[in-house]
Design an enzyme around this catalytic site. Structure first.
Site, PDB file in Angstrom:
ATOM      1  N   ASP A  54      10.646  -1.812   3.993  1.00  0.00           N
ATOM      2  CA  ASP A  54       9.518  -1.129   3.363  1.00  0.00           C
ATOM      3  C   ASP A  54       9.933  -0.362   2.109  1.00  0.00           C
ATOM      4  O   ASP A  54       9.195  -0.327   1.121  1.00  0.00           O
ATOM      5  CB  ASP A  54       8.871  -0.163   4.364  1.00  0.00           C
ATOM      6  CG  ASP A  54       8.108  -0.901   5.459  1.00  0.00           C
ATOM      7  OD1 ASP A  54       7.788  -2.089   5.254  1.00  0.00           O
ATOM      8  OD2 ASP A  54       7.847  -0.291   6.506  1.00  0.00           O
ATOM      9  N   GLY A  55      11.121   0.232   2.130  1.00  0.00           N
ATOM     10  CA  GLY A  55      11.590   0.987   0.966  1.00  0.00           C
ATOM     11  C   GLY A  55      11.746   0.102  -0.254  1.00  0.00           C
ATOM     12  O   GLY A  55      11.424   0.507  -1.377  1.00  0.00           O
ATOM     13  N   ASN A 123       2.340   4.641  -0.351  1.00  0.00           N
ATOM     14  CA  ASN A 123       2.350   5.279   0.959  1.00  0.00           C
ATOM     15  C   ASN A 123       1.828   6.709   0.913  1.00  0.00           C
ATOM     16  O   ASN A 123       0.770   7.007   1.435  1.00  0.00           O
ATOM     17  CB  ASN A 123       3.767   5.286   1.538  1.00  0.00           C
ATOM     18  CG  ASN A 123       3.976   4.207   2.586  1.00  0.00           C
ATOM     19  OD1 ASN A 123       3.107   3.379   2.820  1.00  0.00           O
ATOM     20  ND2 ASN A 123       5.142   4.205   3.205  1.00  0.00           N
ATOM     21  N   ASP A 124       2.610   7.591   0.267  1.00  0.00           N
ATOM     22  CA  ASP A 124       2.235   8.998   0.369  1.00  0.00           C
ATOM     23  C   ASP A 124       2.891   9.894  -0.673  1.00  0.00           C
ATOM     24  O   ASP A 124       3.890   9.539  -1.311  1.00  0.00           O
ATOM     25  CB  ASP A 124       2.571   9.540   1.762  1.00  0.00           C
ATOM     26  CG  ASP A 124       4.000   9.229   2.219  1.00  0.00           C
ATOM     27  OD1 ASP A 124       4.922   9.260   1.391  1.00  0.00           O
ATOM     28  OD2 ASP A 124       4.195   8.943   3.405  1.00  0.00           O
ATOM     29  N   ASP A 157       5.581  23.877   6.616  1.00  0.00           N
ATOM     30  CA  ASP A 157       6.794  23.270   6.064  1.00  0.00           C
ATOM     31  C   ASP A 157       6.453  22.349   4.901  1.00  0.00           C
ATOM     32  O   ASP A 157       7.302  22.061   4.059  1.00  0.00           O
ATOM     33  CB  ASP A 157       7.524  22.465   7.138  1.00  0.00           C
ATOM     34  CG  ASP A 157       8.329  23.345   8.080  1.00  0.00           C
ATOM     35  OD1 ASP A 157       8.297  24.574   7.921  1.00  0.00           O
ATOM     36  OD2 ASP A 157       8.975  22.794   8.992  1.00  0.00           O
ATOM     37  N   ALA A 169       2.956   5.858   8.479  1.00  0.00           N
ATOM     38  CA  ALA A 169       4.331   6.274   8.168  1.00  0.00           C
ATOM     39  C   ALA A 169       4.529   7.755   8.525  1.00  0.00           C
ATOM     40  O   ALA A 169       4.268   8.166   9.655  1.00  0.00           O
ATOM     41  CB  ALA A 169       4.622   5.991   6.695  1.00  0.00           C
ATOM     42  N   TYR A 170       4.948   8.563   7.576  1.00  0.00           N
ATOM     43  CA  TYR A 170       5.273   9.978   7.841  1.00  0.00           C
ATOM     44  C   TYR A 170       4.055  10.731   8.366  1.00  0.00           C
ATOM     45  O   TYR A 170       4.157  11.573   9.271  1.00  0.00           O
ATOM     46  CB  TYR A 170       5.788  10.603   6.545  1.00  0.00           C
ATOM     47  CG  TYR A 170       6.438  11.966   6.682  1.00  0.00           C
ATOM     48  CD1 TYR A 170       6.699  12.551   7.913  1.00  0.00           C
ATOM     49  CD2 TYR A 170       6.818  12.676   5.541  1.00  0.00           C
ATOM     50  CE1 TYR A 170       7.302  13.791   8.024  1.00  0.00           C
ATOM     51  CE2 TYR A 170       7.432  13.914   5.626  1.00  0.00           C
ATOM     52  CZ  TYR A 170       7.666  14.475   6.875  1.00  0.00           C
ATOM     53  OH  TYR A 170       8.256  15.697   6.960  1.00  0.00           O
ATOM     54  N   SER A 171       2.881  10.441   7.827  1.00  0.00           N
ATOM     55  CA  SER A 171       1.671  11.126   8.275  1.00  0.00           C
ATOM     56  C   SER A 171       1.443  10.931   9.769  1.00  0.00           C
ATOM     57  O   SER A 171       1.077  11.873  10.490  1.00  0.00           O
ATOM     58  CB  SER A 171       0.461  10.618   7.485  1.00  0.00           C
ATOM     59  OG  SER A 171      -0.741  11.191   7.944  1.00  0.00           O
ATOM     60  N   LEU A 172       1.653   9.721  10.263  1.00  0.00           N
ATOM     61  CA  LEU A 172       1.491   9.446  11.690  1.00  0.00           C
ATOM     62  C   LEU A 172       2.487  10.259  12.512  1.00  0.00           C
ATOM     63  O   LEU A 172       2.129  10.836  13.544  1.00  0.00           O
ATOM     64  CB  LEU A 172       1.689   7.952  11.948  1.00  0.00           C
ATOM     65  CG  LEU A 172       1.602   7.486  13.409  1.00  0.00           C
ATOM     66  CD1 LEU A 172       0.208   7.732  13.968  1.00  0.00           C
ATOM     67  CD2 LEU A 172       1.968   6.011  13.520  1.00  0.00           C
TER      68      LEU A 172
END
Length: 270
Positions: A54-55, A123-124, A157, A169-172
């Site tokens: 993905d990156g 993504n974000d 944070d 991704a990170y949100s989940l």
């Protein structure tokens, strides 16, 4: 005639045998192809085959979107949620490109303005406290407003603003909801908020989100699609809107978002 580019994960770029094996599989079907090493090499291409995780795909997404280049991903990463095929299905991917028998899935992107700088994210956007050196900060304070109306004042944070693509991704991981790719919305998810009421907020992608820093305590980091791109050390403002272009992903005609979700995120109860 279709023009195809090949973009390899950095760790594979120097592996001549590996690159040659991919080219050997491709050149029997496609005569007009080239290896892409820089974003400027995308000019004139119709399709970019991305070999990596993905990156690697995120690294090229905004540049492809701006040029109208479609992406098809071959997963050589860990999860590979954005990739359509595993390595053993390379021939199937090539056949799909050549015959045109595929579906095109368009994914929206974030446009991020910070001062006089502009960034794009598939993504974000993550705004987070600095955790090292003299710039260390315990929390950050942000005021979030949508179309001029204050949503909340966050002590946390950090804060994640994600597209439907980034919602898995990170949100989940931070407690945000999953948005299906066809939903015209973004989601704002606080990271470890010091509050009993701060929750993820799903809002229309036609809106303008304004994030204003309300203190001067240390640096805050600005991370776009997993890459730290900037920092704020003073009170300032960040605006987030929908980008004027989308990323086009080539998928199989049988592609199913929920099947991929169960398989890739390993949440199927056994």
């Amino acid at each position: 005639m279709i023009k195809v580019g090949l973009f390899f994960k950095k760790s594979y770029c120097g592996n001549r045998d590996y690159v040659d094996s991919v080219i050997a599989a491709l050149k029997t079907r496609v005569s007009d192809y080239k290896i892409v090493r820089e974003k400027k090499d995308l000019e004139g291409l119709d399709v970019l085959m991305v070999f990596g995780g993905d990156g690697t795909i995120l690294n090229m997404a905004s540049a492809c979107a701006a040029r109208g280049v479609k992406i098809i991903g071959i997963n050589y990463g860990h999860i590979g949620f954005l990739a359509e095929f595993e390595p053993e299905k390379l021939d199937t991917a090539i056949d799909m490109i050549c015959t045109g028998k595929y579906a095109l899935q368009e994914r929206s992107m974030l446009k991020i303005n910070c001062g006089n700088k502009e960034y794009f994210a598939l993504n974000d956007l993550v705004i987070q406290r600095c955790t090292s050196g003299n710039e260390f900060s315990n929390t950050i304070n942000l005021c979030a407003a949508i179309d001029g109306s204050v949503v909340d004042n966050y002590t946390a944070d950090g804060l994640i603003v994600s597209t439907p693509t980034g919602s898995t991704a990170y949100s989940l991981a931070a407690g945000g909801s999953i948005l299906t790719p066809d939903i015209d919305a973004f989601i704002m998810t606080p990271i470890c908020a010091h509050s009993l009421h701060s929750r993820p907020v799903v809002y229309s992608d036609k809106s303008t989100l304004t994030l204003t820093r309300t203190d001067k305590r240390g640096y805050i980091n600005i991370v776009v699609d997993g890459t730290a791109v900037d920092s704020l050390c003073e009170m300032g403002e960040i605006t987030v809107t929908k980008a004027g272009f989308k990323v086009g992903f080539i998928t199989s005609l049988e592609n199913n978002f929920f099947n991929k979700l169960l398989i890739k995120l390993n949440i199927w109860s056994k």
